[in-house]
Design a protein around this motif. Structure first.
Motif, PDB file in Angstrom:
ATOM      1  N   VAL A 188       3.014  -5.933   1.256  1.00  0.00           N
ATOM      2  CA  VAL A 188       1.880  -5.526   2.078  1.00  0.00           C
ATOM      3  C   VAL A 188       0.591  -5.666   1.272  1.00  0.00           C
ATOM      4  CG1 VAL A 188       2.109  -3.092   1.427  1.00  0.00           C
ATOM      5  CG2 VAL A 188       0.990  -3.692   3.571  1.00  0.00           C
ATOM      6  N   PHE A 189      -0.470  -6.108   1.958  1.00  0.00           N
ATOM      7  CA  PHE A 189      -1.778  -6.221   1.288  1.00  0.00           C
ATOM      8  C   PHE A 189      -2.854  -6.172   2.355  1.00  0.00           C
ATOM      9  CE2 PHE A 189      -5.328  -7.681  -1.103  1.00  0.00           C
ATOM     10  CZ  PHE A 189      -5.013  -7.509  -2.448  1.00  0.00           C
ATOM     11  N   ASN A 190      -3.628  -5.092   2.339  1.00  0.00           N
ATOM     12  CA  ASN A 190      -4.747  -4.966   3.256  1.00  0.00           C
ATOM     13  C   ASN A 190      -5.799  -4.046   2.642  1.00  0.00           C
ATOM     14  OD1 ASN A 190      -3.981  -2.147   4.007  1.00  0.00           O
ATOM     15  ND2 ASN A 190      -2.246  -3.169   5.023  1.00  0.00           N
ATOM     16  N   VAL A 201       2.009  -6.826  -9.478  1.00  0.00           N
ATOM     17  CA  VAL A 201       2.764  -7.822  -8.710  1.00  0.00           C
ATOM     18  C   VAL A 201       1.934  -9.078  -8.457  1.00  0.00           C
ATOM     19  CG1 VAL A 201       3.891  -8.332  -6.514  1.00  0.00           C
ATOM     20  CG2 VAL A 201       4.296  -6.141  -7.624  1.00  0.00           C
ATOM     21  N   LEU A 202       0.702  -8.907  -8.005  1.00  0.00           N
ATOM     22  CA  LEU A 202      -0.145 -10.068  -7.717  1.00  0.00           C
ATOM     23  C   LEU A 202      -0.418 -10.865  -8.994  1.00  0.00           C
ATOM     24  CD1 LEU A 202      -1.740 -11.693  -5.664  1.00  0.00           C
ATOM     25  CD2 LEU A 202      -3.672 -10.152  -6.001  1.00  0.00           C
ATOM     26  N   LYS A 203      -0.711 -10.179 -10.085  1.00  0.00           N
ATOM     27  CA  LYS A 203      -0.963 -10.849 -11.364  1.00  0.00           C
ATOM     28  C   LYS A 203       0.290 -11.586 -11.832  1.00  0.00           C
ATOM     29  CE  LYS A 203      -3.484 -11.401 -15.206  1.00  0.00           C
ATOM     30  NZ  LYS A 203      -2.540 -12.043 -16.130  1.00  0.00           N
ATOM     31  N   ASN A 209       3.456 -18.754 -11.096  1.00  0.00           N
ATOM     32  CA  ASN A 209       3.467 -19.764 -10.018  1.00  0.00           C
ATOM     33  C   ASN A 209       4.318 -19.347  -8.824  1.00  0.00           C
ATOM     34  OD1 ASN A 209       1.765 -21.600 -11.376  1.00  0.00           O
ATOM     35  ND2 ASN A 209       3.495 -22.347 -12.577  1.00  0.00           N
ATOM     36  N   LEU A 210       4.182 -18.088  -8.420  1.00  0.00           N
ATOM     37  CA  LEU A 210       4.856 -17.609  -7.222  1.00  0.00           C
ATOM     38  C   LEU A 210       3.806 -17.419  -6.130  1.00  0.00           C
ATOM     39  CD1 LEU A 210       7.172 -14.854  -8.775  1.00  0.00           C
ATOM     40  CD2 LEU A 210       7.764 -17.229  -8.229  1.00  0.00           C
ATOM     41  N   THR A 211       4.148 -17.774  -4.912  1.00  0.00           N
ATOM     42  CA  THR A 211       3.246 -17.546  -3.796  1.00  0.00           C
ATOM     43  C   THR A 211       3.325 -16.085  -3.374  1.00  0.00           C
ATOM     44  OG1 THR A 211       3.562 -19.816  -3.016  1.00  0.00           O
ATOM     45  CG2 THR A 211       2.677 -18.231  -1.436  1.00  0.00           C
ATOM     46  N   SER A 256      -6.952 -14.026  -4.893  1.00  0.00           N
ATOM     47  CA  SER A 256      -6.132 -14.880  -5.750  1.00  0.00           C
ATOM     48  C   SER A 256      -5.916 -16.241  -5.089  1.00  0.00           C
ATOM     49  CB  SER A 256      -4.772 -14.221  -6.009  1.00  0.00           C
ATOM     50  OG  SER A 256      -3.896 -15.112  -6.669  1.00  0.00           O
ATOM     51  N   LYS A 257      -5.764 -17.252  -5.915  1.00  0.00           N
ATOM     52  CA  LYS A 257      -5.471 -18.586  -5.399  1.00  0.00           C
ATOM     53  C   LYS A 257      -4.033 -18.706  -4.916  1.00  0.00           C
ATOM     54  CE  LYS A 257      -8.928 -21.041  -8.163  1.00  0.00           C
ATOM     55  NZ  LYS A 257      -9.175 -22.083  -9.204  1.00  0.00           N
ATOM     56  N   CYS A 258      -3.208 -17.712  -5.264  1.00  0.00           N
ATOM     57  CA  CYS A 258      -1.795 -17.793  -4.863  1.00  0.00           C
ATOM     58  C   CYS A 258      -1.499 -16.966  -3.618  1.00  0.00           C
ATOM     59  CB  CYS A 258      -0.888 -17.348  -6.003  1.00  0.00           C
ATOM     60  SG  CYS A 258      -0.799 -15.547  -6.267  1.00  0.00           S
TER      61      CYS A 258
END
Length: 296
Positions: A188-190, A201-203, A209-211, A256-258
């Motif tokens: 979840v991300f909002n 987790v996002l970092k 290289n995980l989406t 993030s770019k991912c």
């Protein structure tokens, strides 16, 4: 015009920076099958190549796999210009719906059956493009190694092409990677809840290289209604000539770019609006305003 894309994890498979979250098409309050298929067809026309679903996107256990079958039917009846061979259907397993409830069940035997059923629901002709475990273990009933055994088997049987996880911590992701190669993490991300930005987790996704697939970008049905009344979002919407929802998606994309948000849509106008976010680039001051704003 082609939409911006990134690679799915370590693969060479391209996916658009925004996907369709299909849950609203399949659960309580869902549109008719015809209306839902029209939404999916419009999604394809717009150039979106990621459609997220789950075997649990249904009314209850008697309706299981409704969302997967719906998407397969939509692809089979599509007559537009998009190449359906480029569509990444991302489905999930590990949740059951007894009486309409949502319960995590990671019994390896049940997962084995669930993967086979999802494979068949999506046509049974080629591997599921992206299969994700729907939830992390809620107890110590099964180890991650036991849980991922049927998933590894499904890869060998060519039922699954790529694997992802959903609602996992960094520690859990690292352990899973000792059993199977994963390509994505769906958490979840909002603007109300973005713990993945603070818990690593996002970092971790960026560094490995995980989406990162951001689900519930509007915070769910109840929060969604409040967003269009928020003064900051309304002001930014006027500045960038877009809806408050586009501002939120642009903010998520800026993280993030991912990251790939998957806004839900049960109407054509909703997915049409979401795509506009790909061309909105918030300046840093506005990003900070959103970061520091108290959303209720």
């Amino acid at each position: 015009m082609e939409l911006p894309t990134i690679n799915l994890g370590h693969t060479n498979v391209k996916m658009t920076r925004i996907g369709l979250g299909s849950m609203p098409l399949s659960i309580n309050g869902r549109p008719t099958r015809e209306e839902a298929i029209n939404v999916i067809h419009r999604t394809l026309d717009l150039g979106i190549t990621l459609i997220d679903t789950a075997d649990a996107y249904c009314l209850d256990e008697n309706d299981k796999n409704y969302g997967e079958v719906l998407i397969y039917q939509a692809l089979q009846t599509y007559q537009g210009s998009a190449n359906i061979n480029n569509i990444i259907i991302a489905t999930k397993g590990g949740i059951i719906r007894p009486g309409g409830a949502w319960e995590t069940d990671l019994n390896p035997s049940r997962l084995r059956q669930a993967i086979r059923k999802s494979y068949e629901s999506l046509g049974g002709q080629k591997p599921i493009p992206l299969w994700q475990i729907h939830n992390s273990p809620q107890d110590n009933k099964y180890t991650l190694k036991e849980i991922f055994q049927p998933i590894c088997e499904a890869i060998e049987l060519k039922l699954i092409q790529y694997v992802g996880v959903s609602n996992f911590t960094v520690e859990q992701i690292k352990e899973v990677q000792t059993y199977v190669k994963i390509q994505s993490v769906q958490n979840v991300f909002n603007i109300f809840y973005h713990d993945s930005e603070n818990n690593g987790v996002l970092k971790y996704c960026e560094d490995n290289n995980l989406t990162f697939i951001a689900y519930s970008p509007m915070g769910g049905r109840r929060k969604h209604k409040k967003l269009k009344q928020d003064k900051l979002l309304l002001n930014l919407g006027e500045k960038y000539h877009c809806s408050p929802y586009c501002i939120i998606l642009a903010w998520i994309l800026s993280k993030s770019k991912c990251i790939v948000p998957i806004p839900g849509a049960s109407k054509i106008t909703s997915i049409e609006d979401s795509v506009k976010a790909l061309y909105i680039h918030l300046d840093q001051n506005d990003i900070e305003l959103i970061n520091n704003h108290k959303f209720t």
